[in-house]
Design a protein around this motif. Structure first.
Motif, PDB file in Angstrom:
ATOM      1  N   GLY A  14      49.854   9.425  27.588  1.00  0.00           N
ATOM      2  CA  GLY A  14      50.020   8.614  26.392  1.00  0.00           C
ATOM      3  C   GLY A  14      49.694   9.318  25.091  1.00  0.00           C
ATOM      4  N   LYS A  15      49.565  10.638  25.136  1.00  0.00           N
ATOM      5  CA  LYS A  15      49.226  11.400  23.934  1.00  0.00           C
ATOM      6  C   LYS A  15      50.234  12.511  23.717  1.00  0.00           C
ATOM      7  N   VAL A  16      50.087  13.200  22.613  1.00  0.00           N
ATOM      8  CA  VAL A  16      50.972  14.307  22.281  1.00  0.00           C
ATOM      9  C   VAL A  16      50.742  15.460  23.255  1.00  0.00           C
ATOM     10  N   LYS A  17      51.842  16.055  23.680  1.00  0.00           N
ATOM     11  CA  LYS A  17      51.790  17.213  24.578  1.00  0.00           C
ATOM     12  C   LYS A  17      50.952  18.326  23.953  1.00  0.00           C
ATOM     13  N   LEU A  18      50.261  19.075  24.802  1.00  0.00           N
ATOM     14  CA  LEU A  18      49.465  20.204  24.321  1.00  0.00           C
ATOM     15  C   LEU A  18      50.365  21.205  23.614  1.00  0.00           C
ATOM     16  N   PRO A  19      49.842  21.884  22.586  1.00  0.00           N
ATOM     17  CA  PRO A  19      50.618  22.929  21.904  1.00  0.00           C
ATOM     18  C   PRO A  19      51.005  24.039  22.894  1.00  0.00           C
ATOM     19  N   GLU A  20      52.134  24.670  22.643  1.00  0.00           N
ATOM     20  CA  GLU A  20      52.657  25.691  23.542  1.00  0.00           C
ATOM     21  C   GLU A  20      51.655  26.815  23.802  1.00  0.00           C
ATOM     22  N   ASP A  21      50.912  27.244  22.785  1.00  0.00           N
ATOM     23  CA  ASP A  21      49.957  28.335  22.994  1.00  0.00           C
ATOM     24  C   ASP A  21      48.853  27.935  23.969  1.00  0.00           C
ATOM     25  N   LYS A  22      48.482  26.668  23.990  1.00  0.00           N
ATOM     26  CA  LYS A  22      47.464  26.182  24.943  1.00  0.00           C
ATOM     27  C   LYS A  22      48.045  26.129  26.355  1.00  0.00           C
ATOM     28  N   LEU A  23      49.298  25.694  26.467  1.00  0.00           N
ATOM     29  CA  LEU A  23      49.959  25.667  27.768  1.00  0.00           C
ATOM     30  C   LEU A  23      50.089  27.071  28.343  1.00  0.00           C
ATOM     31  N   VAL A  24      50.449  28.018  27.490  1.00  0.00           N
ATOM     32  CA  VAL A  24      50.582  29.415  27.919  1.00  0.00           C
ATOM     33  C   VAL A  24      49.231  29.960  28.382  1.00  0.00           C
ATOM     34  N   MET A  25      48.170  29.636  27.656  1.00  0.00           N
ATOM     35  CA  MET A  25      46.834  30.116  28.016  1.00  0.00           C
ATOM     36  C   MET A  25      46.433  29.603  29.402  1.00  0.00           C
ATOM     37  N   ILE A  26      46.648  28.324  29.665  1.00  0.00           N
ATOM     38  CA  ILE A  26      46.291  27.759  30.970  1.00  0.00           C
ATOM     39  C   ILE A  26      47.175  28.355  32.059  1.00  0.00           C
ATOM     40  N   ARG A  27      48.457  28.526  31.771  1.00  0.00           N
ATOM     41  CA  ARG A  27      49.385  29.134  32.738  1.00  0.00           C
ATOM     42  C   ARG A  27      48.931  30.549  33.096  1.00  0.00           C
ATOM     43  N   LYS A  28      48.578  31.336  32.087  1.00  0.00           N
ATOM     44  CA  LYS A  28      48.125  32.712  32.343  1.00  0.00           C
ATOM     45  C   LYS A  28      46.855  32.718  33.173  1.00  0.00           C
ATOM     46  N   TRP A  29      45.930  31.802  32.847  1.00  0.00           N
ATOM     47  CA  TRP A  29      44.667  31.739  33.590  1.00  0.00           C
ATOM     48  C   TRP A  29      44.947  31.457  35.068  1.00  0.00           C
TER      49      TRP A  29
END
Length: 130
Positions: free
Chosen positions: A107-122
């Motif tokens: 129900g909220k705004v999607k995480l910014p792309e740079d945050k998604l990339v950071m979690i994906r890399k981790w």
């Protein structure tokens, strides 16, 4: 003719320099320094044990590394080294096939792309407790 060779050499050199600038993408992502602050800012409001709605609904607590890696009452949400197969990544990225009613943060705004990339890399780097 010499101008063409010079231009071609400059382009190749320039591409090499740009490729070298991507070195930060090879930097190990830290759970404590990089990932946990993202979770704290975007996820803990709903995924903190024992009384938040997200925890009650799924059993997923995210306050600590161990809680996150434990996953939900249905099992792990992270497969270390495999962001493409990890439920957490699918849900926060809103990938095709993910039911919008369970896309996160709910129900909220999607995480910014740079945050998604950071979690994906981790996750791709092994989802280490570092």
């Amino acid at each position: 003719m010499n101008a063409r060779k010079l231009l071609a050499s400059a382009l190749v050199l320039g591409l090499g320099v740009l490729a070298g600038c991507g070195g930060s993408s090879d930097r190990p992502v830290s759970f404590q320094k990089d990932v946990h602050p993202i979770l704290k800012a975007h996820c803990l409001e709903c995924h903190t044990a024992p009384n938040t709605e997200g925890y009650k609904a799924s059993g997923l607590a995210m306050s600590t590394y161990d809680e996150l890696m434990k996953g939900t009452k249905n099992g792990p949400v992270i497969i270390a080294g495999q962001s493409l197969n990890s439920s957490l990544n699918r849900l926060i990225e809103g990938r095709p096939g993910v039911n919008p009613s369970i896309q996160m943060p709910h129900g909220k705004v999607k995480l910014p792309e740079d945050k998604l990339v950071m979690i994906r890399k981790w996750v791709d780097q092994g989802a280490k407790n570092n």
